[in-house]
Design a protein around this motif. Structure first.
Motif, PDB file in Angstrom:
ATOM      1  N   ALA A   1       0.713  -1.358  -0.053  1.00 32.69           N
ATOM      2  CA  ALA A   1      -0.194   0.096  -0.008  1.00 32.69           C
ATOM      3  C   ALA A   1       0.877   1.286   0.118  1.00 32.69           C
ATOM      4  CB  ALA A   1      -1.053  -0.135   1.265  1.00 32.69           C
ATOM      5  N   GLY A   2       0.460   2.197  -0.697  1.00 31.58           N
ATOM      6  CA  GLY A   2       1.402   3.466  -0.923  1.00 31.58           C
ATOM      7  C   GLY A   2       0.607   4.703  -0.691  1.00 31.58           C
ATOM      8  N   PHE A   3       1.191   5.866  -0.446  1.00 32.20           N
ATOM      9  CA  PHE A   3       0.785   7.070  -0.435  1.00 32.20           C
ATOM     10  C   PHE A   3       1.680   8.002  -0.811  1.00 32.20           C
ATOM     11  CE2 PHE A   3      -0.632  11.121   1.676  1.00 32.20           C
ATOM     12  CZ  PHE A   3      -1.821  11.164   1.440  1.00 32.20           C
ATOM     13  N   GLY A   4       1.308   9.107  -1.551  1.00 33.06           N
ATOM     14  CA  GLY A   4       2.171  10.077  -2.083  1.00 33.06           C
ATOM     15  C   GLY A   4       1.394  11.525  -1.839  1.00 33.06           C
ATOM     16  N   VAL A   5       2.453  12.471  -1.846  1.00 31.88           N
ATOM     17  CA  VAL A   5       2.140  13.817  -1.796  1.00 31.88           C
ATOM     18  C   VAL A   5       2.909  14.769  -2.848  1.00 31.88           C
ATOM     19  CG1 VAL A   5       1.849  16.009  -0.387  1.00 31.88           C
ATOM     20  CG2 VAL A   5       1.189  13.892   0.624  1.00 31.88           C
ATOM     21  N   TYR A   6       2.410  15.439  -3.610  1.00 35.55           N
ATOM     22  CA  TYR A   6       3.097  16.311  -4.836  1.00 35.55           C
ATOM     23  C   TYR A   6       2.908  17.645  -4.473  1.00 35.55           C
ATOM     24  CZ  TYR A   6       2.515  11.380  -5.848  1.00 35.55           C
ATOM     25  OH  TYR A   6       2.243  10.081  -6.018  1.00 35.55           O
ATOM     26  N   ASN A   7       3.769  18.513  -4.635  1.00 45.64           N
ATOM     27  CA  ASN A   7       3.643  19.724  -4.342  1.00 45.64           C
ATOM     28  C   ASN A   7       4.413  20.616  -5.418  1.00 45.64           C
ATOM     29  OD1 ASN A   7       4.715  22.692  -2.944  1.00 45.64           O
ATOM     30  ND2 ASN A   7       2.671  22.415  -2.383  1.00 45.64           N
TER      31      ASN A   7
ATOM     32  N   PHE B   1      -2.338  14.355  -4.339  1.00 43.29           N
ATOM     33  CA  PHE B   1      -1.787  13.195  -3.519  1.00 43.29           C
ATOM     34  C   PHE B   1      -2.215  11.913  -4.380  1.00 43.29           C
ATOM     35  CE2 PHE B   1      -6.495  13.793  -2.675  1.00 43.29           C
ATOM     36  CZ  PHE B   1      -6.766  12.591  -2.665  1.00 43.29           C
ATOM     37  N   SER B   2      -1.859  10.756  -4.026  1.00 44.89           N
ATOM     38  CA  SER B   2      -2.190   9.491  -4.640  1.00 44.89           C
ATOM     39  C   SER B   2      -2.155   8.276  -3.429  1.00 44.89           C
ATOM     40  CB  SER B   2      -1.072   9.223  -5.638  1.00 44.89           C
ATOM     41  OG  SER B   2       0.370   8.876  -5.114  1.00 44.89           O
ATOM     42  N   THR B   3      -2.832   7.454  -3.712  1.00 41.98           N
ATOM     43  CA  THR B   3      -2.870   6.226  -3.005  1.00 41.98           C
ATOM     44  C   THR B   3      -3.077   5.108  -3.742  1.00 41.98           C
ATOM     45  OG1 THR B   3      -4.131   5.355  -1.211  1.00 41.98           O
ATOM     46  CG2 THR B   3      -5.387   6.358  -2.718  1.00 41.98           C
ATOM     47  N   SER B   4      -2.458   4.066  -3.484  1.00 38.83           N
ATOM     48  CA  SER B   4      -2.145   2.603  -4.231  1.00 38.83           C
ATOM     49  C   SER B   4      -2.332   1.517  -3.353  1.00 38.83           C
ATOM     50  CB  SER B   4      -0.981   2.843  -4.931  1.00 38.83           C
ATOM     51  OG  SER B   4       0.261   2.920  -4.107  1.00 38.83           O
ATOM     52  N   ILE B   5      -2.407   0.418  -4.057  1.00 35.74           N
ATOM     53  CA  ILE B   5      -2.542  -0.816  -3.696  1.00 35.74           C
ATOM     54  C   ILE B   5      -1.958  -1.709  -4.627  1.00 35.74           C
ATOM     55  CG2 ILE B   5      -4.424  -0.737  -2.090  1.00 35.74           C
ATOM     56  CD1 ILE B   5      -6.176  -2.179  -3.991  1.00 35.74           C
TER      57      ILE B   5
ATOM     58  N   THR C   1      -5.183   9.166  -8.252  1.00 38.91           N
ATOM     59  CA  THR C   1      -4.435  10.368  -7.964  1.00 38.91           C
ATOM     60  C   THR C   1      -5.328  11.555  -8.504  1.00 38.91           C
ATOM     61  OG1 THR C   1      -2.403  11.627  -8.372  1.00 38.91           O
ATOM     62  CG2 THR C   1      -3.199  10.141  -9.956  1.00 38.91           C
ATOM     63  N   ASN C   2      -5.137  12.633  -8.168  1.00 39.76           N
ATOM     64  CA  ASN C   2      -5.500  13.747  -8.474  1.00 39.76           C
ATOM     65  C   ASN C   2      -4.632  14.863  -8.874  1.00 39.76           C
ATOM     66  OD1 ASN C   2      -4.580  14.729  -5.812  1.00 39.76           O
ATOM     67  ND2 ASN C   2      -6.291  16.096  -5.409  1.00 39.76           N
ATOM     68  N   LEU C   3      -3.682  14.181  -9.508  1.00 34.41           N
ATOM     69  CA  LEU C   3      -2.685  15.088 -10.307  1.00 34.41           C
ATOM     70  C   LEU C   3      -3.242  16.041 -11.323  1.00 34.41           C
ATOM     71  CD1 LEU C   3       0.447  12.526 -10.572  1.00 34.41           C
ATOM     72  CD2 LEU C   3       0.302  14.668  -9.086  1.00 34.41           C
ATOM     73  N   SER C   4      -2.765  17.034 -11.341  1.00 32.15           N
ATOM     74  CA  SER C   4      -3.471  18.110 -12.327  1.00 32.15           C
ATOM     75  C   SER C   4      -4.864  18.301 -11.763  1.00 32.15           C
ATOM     76  CB  SER C   4      -3.432  17.703 -13.759  1.00 32.15           C
ATOM     77  OG  SER C   4      -1.963  17.359 -14.292  1.00 32.15           O
ATOM     78  N   ASN C   5      -5.111  18.167 -10.554  1.00 31.98           N
ATOM     79  CA  ASN C   5      -6.474  18.443  -9.988  1.00 31.98           C
ATOM     80  C   ASN C   5      -7.519  17.633 -11.013  1.00 31.98           C
ATOM     81  OD1 ASN C   5      -5.461  20.481  -8.172  1.00 31.98           O
ATOM     82  ND2 ASN C   5      -5.387  21.770  -9.507  1.00 31.98           N
ATOM     83  N   THR C   6      -7.266  16.477 -11.312  1.00 34.68           N
ATOM     84  CA  THR C   6      -8.099  15.740 -12.256  1.00 34.68           C
ATOM     85  C   THR C   6      -8.039  14.412 -11.548  1.00 34.68           C
ATOM     86  OG1 THR C   6      -7.606  16.812 -14.360  1.00 34.68           O
ATOM     87  CG2 THR C   6      -8.665  14.785 -14.554  1.00 34.68           C
TER      88      THR C   6
ATOM     89  N   HIS D   1       2.609   9.661 -20.972  1.00 33.18           N
ATOM     90  CA  HIS D   1       2.801   9.341 -19.639  1.00 33.18           C
ATOM     91  C   HIS D   1       2.139  10.322 -18.587  1.00 33.18           C
ATOM     92  CE1 HIS D   1       5.768   6.366 -21.342  1.00 33.18           C
ATOM     93  NE2 HIS D   1       5.952   5.901 -20.045  1.00 33.18           N
ATOM     94  N   GLN D   2       1.399  11.046 -19.237  1.00 34.12           N
ATOM     95  CA  GLN D   2       1.142  12.504 -18.275  1.00 34.12           C
ATOM     96  C   GLN D   2       0.499  11.648 -17.196  1.00 34.12           C
ATOM     97  OE1 GLN D   2      -0.380  15.861 -20.389  1.00 34.12           O
ATOM     98  NE2 GLN D   2       0.663  17.061 -18.918  1.00 34.12           N
ATOM     99  N   ASN D   3       0.719  11.907 -16.042  1.00 27.72           N
ATOM    100  CA  ASN D   3      -0.004  11.573 -14.814  1.00 27.72           C
ATOM    101  C   ASN D   3       0.134  10.208 -14.561  1.00 27.72           C
ATOM    102  OD1 ASN D   3      -0.816  14.443 -14.213  1.00 27.72           O
ATOM    103  ND2 ASN D   3      -2.892  14.262 -15.209  1.00 27.72           N
TER     104      ASN D   3
END
Length: 437
Positions: free
Chosen positions: A238-244, A272-276, A294-299, A360-362
Motif C-alpha cells: 500500500a502506498g501514499f504520495g504527496v506532490y507539491n 496526492f495519490s494512494t495505491s494498492i 491520484t488527483n494530479l493536475s486536479n483531475t 505518460h502524463q499523470n
C-alpha cells in the motif's frame, strides 16, 4: 491360500530389500560424483532416484548444490527447500538456501530465513539487524534545446499574436530510504526535488512588433511512502504520495495598449495519490498488479498497471521486466507499455536497456516510485543503465532520451487563437549510489 499369502509376503520383502539396495547405490554414486565436482552426473543420478521414489536429505542437498554451482538458483531452491524438510538444522544448507534466494531476487524469503539463523551462522555472515536496509541518492539532469530553438522563431507566422511556454533544462535529486521493520514488513520512503526553468514568450504586432519574455525557476517536491507485507509467498503493498508544485500564469495586456504591464498569478498546488499492489514470486517469474488513484493536475485519475518480472536462466545473469499500464480519467484513457532487459557483463557489472511508449502524463508506476507529473506529456523514452554491485555500495550511471509533446498559440489576437502542436527531446544524464547496511 497359504501358498498365495507366502508368495505375497516374499514379494513384499524382496521389493523392500531391492528398494533399500537401490537407495544405498544412489547414495554412494551421487556421493562419488559430487565429491569429484561432477555436477552434471550428480544431477542426472539424483533426478533418476527421485523418479524412482527415492528421496533423502543428502540426495536433495547434493542436487541443490550442483544446481547452485551451475548458477541455476531457481531449481536449486526447490531441492534445498526439500532438504530443509528432512533437516532444518544444517547451517551449510541454510546458507546455500539464503544465497539462492538472494540470487533470484527473492529478498523477502532471504530476510525471513535470515531471521531464524542460529547465532553462530549469523556471526559468520556478519549479520546485523539494521533498521535501515539501504539509503540511496540519485542526481540527474534533463537537457534540451527546446527554448533555444524557439526563442528567436517567428511564432506568429502570418498572425498578430503568439504565446508559448518553453521549458529549459531540468535538475532533479532523489533520496530513497529502505527500512526493514520486521522480517515480513518493510517500509520505503522516496523524497524527490525537481527544479525546471519555464520561459513564457509573447509575440505581438498590435500596434507594433513587440516581444516579451518571462523566465521562472519552478520547484517541485514529491514524497512517497510504500509499505509491503510478505506472507506465504505473496507481497501485499500500500502506498501514499504527496506532490507539491508551483507555477506562474501570465496574461498579456489588451491590444493597442503597449505600455500596459502583463498581469501574473502564482499558483501553488498540492496533490496526492494512494495505491494498492499485489505480487507473487514464482519459479522464473513474478507477476504483479497495482491500482492507483491520484488527483494530479486536479483531475481524478486511475492508473492500473500489470507487470511481469522474469529470470529465464534461474539467476540474475539475465532478467527482464514488462509492464502494461493504463491511465484513465473523465477526458481520456492512455495505454503505456514499458520494457526493461538486464544482463551481467562482468563479475560485478550489469547493463540494462529500457524503453516505454505511450502518453505518460499523470502516470504512476510501481505504486508511486515513478511518477510522471510533467507539464508536457511524454510520448516515449529509452535509455540504458550501467550498474556496479559491491558488498556495501552499489553505483549506477545512466543515459536516456525522451520525446515530449507541447503546444503554443497564435492568432489574430489573444482572444482568437490557433493551437500549434510540436515535439522536442530531453537528454537524460543521471548517477545513483546505494549504501547497504
Amino acid at each position: 491360500m497359504r501358498n498365495l499369502v507366502t508368495a505375497v509376503l516374499f514379494l513384499t520383502l524382496y521389493v523392500c530389500n531391492a528398494q533399500q539396495i537401490t537407495s544405498e547405490q544412489f547414495d554412494l554414486e551421487t556421493y562419488n560424483s559430487f565429491s569429484k565436482k561432477d555436477y552434471n552426473t550428480t544431477i542426472q543420478l539424483g533426478n533418476e532416484a527421485i523418479k524412482r521414489g527415492i528421496d533423502f536429505y543428502f540426495l536433495r542437498y547434493r542436487i541443490g548444490v550442483s544446481y547452485f554451482e551451475k548458477t541455476n538458483y531457481e531449481v536449486a531452491i526447490t531441492h534445498f527447500e526439500k532438504a530443509k524438510e528432512f533437516d532444518s538444522n544444517d547451517p551449510v544448507l541454510m546458507e546455500y538456501l539464503y544465497y539462492s534466494y538472494l540470487y533470484t531476487n527473492r529478498n523477502e524469503k532471504a530476510v525471513e530465513l535470515l531471521a531464524i539463523f542460529p547465532d553462530d551462522l549469523k556471526a559468520k555472515m556478519n549479520y546485523k539487524s539494521s533498521f535501515f536496509k539501504s539509503i540511496s541518492a540519485e542526481l540527474g539532469v534533463l537537457k534540451t534545446n527546446n527554448f533555444d530553438t524557439n526563442k528567436n522563431a517567428n511564432l506568429k507566422a502570418n498572425n498578430n499574436f503568439a504565446h508559448g511556454t518553453f521549458y529549459s533544462d531540468v535538475i532533479f535529486a532523489n533520496i530513497f530510504i529502505n527500512n526493514q521493520i520486521t522480517p515480513n514488513f518493510k517500509l520505503q520512503n522516496l523524497l524527490s526535488l525537481v527544479s525546471n526553468t519555464s520561459n513564457d514568450l509573447f509575440q505581438s504586432s498590435l500596434p507594433v512588433n513587440r516581444s516579451q519574455l518571462f523566465t521562472n525557476n519552478n520547484n517541485y517536491f514529491q514524497w512517497n511512502g510504500i509499505g509491503s507485507y510478505y506472507c506465504k509467498g505473496w507481497n501485499i503493498g500500500a502506498g501514499f504520495g504527496v506532490y507539491n508544485s508551483s507555477y506562474i500564469t501570465y496574461t498579456p495586456p489588451p491590444p493597442f495598449q503597449p505600455n500596459t504591464p502583463f498581469s501574473s498569478i502564482k499558483t501553488n498546488t498540492t496533490n496526492f495519490s494512494t495505491s494498492i499492489s499485489l505480487s507473487r514470486k514464482l519459479k522464473y517469474i513474478e507477476p504483479s498488479l497495482a491500482i492507483t488513484y491520484t488527483n494530479l493536475s486536479n483531475t481524478d485519475t486511475f492508473c492500473i498497471e500489470g507487470a511481469l518480472n522474469y529470470f529465464p536462466l534461474g539467476n540474475l545473469n539475465f532478467y527482464g521486466n514488462t509492464k502494461i499500464g493504463m491511465v484513465t480519467n473523465d477526458s481520456e484513457t492512455n495505454t503505456i507499455i514499458t520494457q526493461l532487459l538486464g544482463v551481467k557483463i562482468a563479475k560485478k557489472i550489469w547493463i540494462e536497456g529500457y524503453g516505454a511508449y505511450g502518453n505518460h502524463q499523470n502516470y504512476i508506476s510501481d505504486s508511486g516510485l515513478y511518477v510522471f507529473n510533467t507539464p508536457n506529456k511524454i510520448n516515449w523514452y529509452a535509455g540504458s543503465n550501467l550498474n556496479f554491485y559491491f558488498k556495501q555500495v552499489d553505483f549506477s550511471l545512466g543515459y536516456g532520451i525522451q520525446e515530449r509533446a507541447s503546444t503554443y498559440e497564435n492568432g489574430p489576437n489573444p482572444s482568437s487563437i490557433n493551437t500549434i502542436n510540436y515535439t522536442y527531446n530531453y537528454n537524460l544524464l543521471k548517477t545513483k549510489i546505494v549504501w547497504k547496511f
